[in-house]
Scaffold this active site. Structure first.
Site, PDB file in Angstrom:
ATOM      1  NE  ARG A 265      -3.130   2.596   2.792  1.00 30.44           N
ATOM      2  CZ  ARG A 265      -3.226   3.307   3.856  1.00 30.44           C
ATOM      3  NH1 ARG A 265      -2.847   2.721   5.029  1.00 30.44           N
ATOM      4  NH2 ARG A 265      -3.954   4.523   3.887  1.00 30.44           N
TER       5      ARG A 265
ATOM      6  CG  HIS B 275      -0.654   9.446   3.438  1.00 28.51           C
ATOM      7  ND1 HIS B 275      -0.785   7.885   3.831  1.00 28.51           N
ATOM      8  CD2 HIS B 275      -0.420   9.750   4.718  1.00 28.51           C
ATOM      9  CE1 HIS B 275      -0.463   7.495   5.049  1.00 28.51           C
ATOM     10  NE2 HIS B 275      -0.223   8.758   5.664  1.00 28.51           N
TER      11      HIS B 275
ATOM     12  CD  GLU C  12      -4.303   7.482  10.364  1.00 22.47           C
ATOM     13  OE1 GLU C  12      -4.084   8.636  10.793  1.00 22.47           O
ATOM     14  OE2 GLU C  12      -4.122   6.363  10.293  1.00 22.47           O
TER      15      GLU C  12
ATOM     16  CG  ASN D 221      -5.065   3.130   9.277  1.00 22.12           C
ATOM     17  OD1 ASN D 221      -5.258   2.085   8.610  1.00 22.12           O
ATOM     18  ND2 ASN D 221      -4.682   4.483   8.956  1.00 22.12           N
TER      19      ASN D 221
ATOM     20  CE1 TYR E 209      -0.163   2.185  14.221  1.00 16.29           C
ATOM     21  CE2 TYR E 209      -1.797   3.740  13.340  1.00 16.29           C
ATOM     22  CZ  TYR E 209      -0.738   2.977  13.094  1.00 16.29           C
ATOM     23  OH  TYR E 209      -0.130   2.960  11.740  1.00 16.29           O
TER      24      TYR E 209
ATOM     25  CD  GLU F 134      -1.566   3.608   8.841  1.00 19.84           C
ATOM     26  OE1 GLU F 134      -1.327   4.130   9.581  1.00 19.84           O
ATOM     27  OE2 GLU F 134      -1.820   4.503   7.655  1.00 19.84           O
TER      28      GLU F 134
END
Length: 425
Positions: free
Chosen positions: A102, A148, A194, A335, A337, A408
């Site tokens: 990606r 991005h 994001e 994503n 985290y 991610e």
């Protein structure tokens, strides 16, 4: 990059793995068709920031003008030099037996002025053709992100980038150029990476380019309004996504046989207590991070909690915009985290408006002396592995059970360590 479809999440049961012996953990533990990959972004990896006709992005400007806002005062002029060394990088990926890579396309590398009218940079097009071909030649599939965070500086100068309505049309035109040039080989498109990160960090805290926030916050910003601009930037990102996705679906999808989605990021929020006020606070935390985008993408409107708390500062979608947004993705990139405890925060009378306080939650890593989990190397990253499963189930149950790619996840460390510390995550 990991692929998973939430239809099967309910059947997942954690395996009793001994972290002293990983010999039984291999690809056979995963369902057929599961995709293992790695991910990058243009500004962070490519380098060659001013070579071969590339125009500047807002991140080029930001890192050169405000180096103190970057932890080690570096920039993207060279980065890891993937622009010149992509064959080496892809060779490493092949050696790792990955299925996918990606990466993002640098908008100002292919359109130096941000617009078709400003001219197409053929050297930039050639670079991405070579990159895509190299990925495919090494047995992997390209997963391509169109945006991005690197808005062309020319568009920032003209109408302040994602604070201007014109960016919706300019992004659609840029996306179409990419579909035309690369769509015969790219079968997985991601419109935005994001959008929450852009809206919050670039327009509420000023830590991302172009570095805007309210002056009264005293965060050394370039100007801005933390009570309004984050919502406007998110609004136009959503409309830009919808415009590009609609174009792809109506004009290119049938002939190119690809799919298009969007990548969102979200923390998981655990109620600080069983009290209804804290349970509601955790839900608002999800609304203001995940729901901010998933509600429009699946229901055509912002979450009720946002509409109630933000009121007139929250933009509205027209009937046509709502229709275009609803169902405008074939898959969701997710994503994950970190996670937080969420507790109700009191409303402060006559407070200046800021998105940081609009949700009325107090998000912490510890509550009553009990940490949610150990901390990673970043101050915002609490290691809470169960959060990703809870987040996947939440998306499944609240947003029509979409196909999900985990685009991610992970944790960082301040020291070089063995894989054992990462396995639990």
């Amino acid at each position: 990059l990991l692929s998973i479809t939430t239809t099967h999440i309910h059947a997942f049961k954690p395996l009793p793995i001994s972290f002293d012996d990983f010999s039984d953990l291999n690809r056979s533990c995963f369902a057929p068709g599961f995709v293992f990959g790695t991910a990058s972004s243009a500004f962070q990896y490519e380098g060659a920031a001013f070579e071969d006709g590339k125009g500047p992005s807002i991140w080029d400007t930001f890192t050169h003008k405000y180096p103190e806002k970057i932890k080690d005062r570096t920039n993207g002029d060279v980065a890891i030099d993937e622009y010149h060394r992509y064959k080496e990088d892809i060779g490493i990926m092949k050696d790792m037996n990955l299925d996918a890579y990606r990466f993002s396309i640098s908008w100002p590398r292919v359109l130096p002025k941000g617009k078709l009218s400003g001219g197409v940079n053929r050297e930039g097009i050639n670079y991405y053709n070579n990159l895509i071909n190299e990925v495919l030649a090494n047995g992997m599939q390209p997963y391509v992100t169109l945006f991005h965070w690197d808005v062309p500086q020319a568009l920032e100068d003209e109408y302040r980038g994602f604070l201007g309505r014109n960016i919706v049309d300019d992004f659609r035109d840029y996306a179409e150029l990419c579909f035309k040039e690369f769509g015969d080989r790219v079968k997985h498109w991601i419109t935005l990476n994001e959008p929450w990160g852009v809206s919050m960090n670039a327009y509420a805290y000023g830590t991302f380019a172009p570095g805007r926030c309210s002056d009264w916050l005293k965060l050394n910003c370039t100007g801005g309004d933390s009570g309004r601009e984050p919502y406007l930037a998110a609004h136009y990102q959503l409309l830009a996504h919808a415009a590009a996705a609609r174009l792809y679906k109506t004009k290119y999808q049938a002939s190119q046989n690809g799919i298009i989605g969007i990548t969102l990021v979200s923390h998981w929020f655990e109620p600080a207590s069983k009290e209804k006020a804290d349970v509601d606070a955790a839900k608002r935390g999800l609304d203001f991070m995940l729901g901010w985008f998933m509600h429009p993408l699946t229901k055509g409107r912002y979450p009720e909690s946002m509409r109630y708390l933000v009121r007139k500062r929250l933009p509205k979608f027209s009937t046509e915009e709502s229709k275009e947004l609803t169902g405008s993705f074939d898959f969701l990139g997710l994503n994950y985290y970190s996670s937080y405890y969420a507790a109700k925060a009191p409303r402060i009378p006559n407070a200046r408006p800021a998105i940081q306080t609009d949700s009325l939650i107090n998000a912490t890593f510890e509550h009553n002396g009990k940490p949610l989990g150990p901390m990673a190397a970043s101050s915002w990253l609490c290691i809470y592995p169960q959060g990703i499963r809870k987040l996947l189930l939440y998306v499944k149950n609240h947003y029509n059970n979409p196909v999900i790619y985990i685009t991610e996840n992970g944790r960082n460390s301040s020291t070089i360590n063995t894989v054992t510390s990462r396995i639990p995550f």
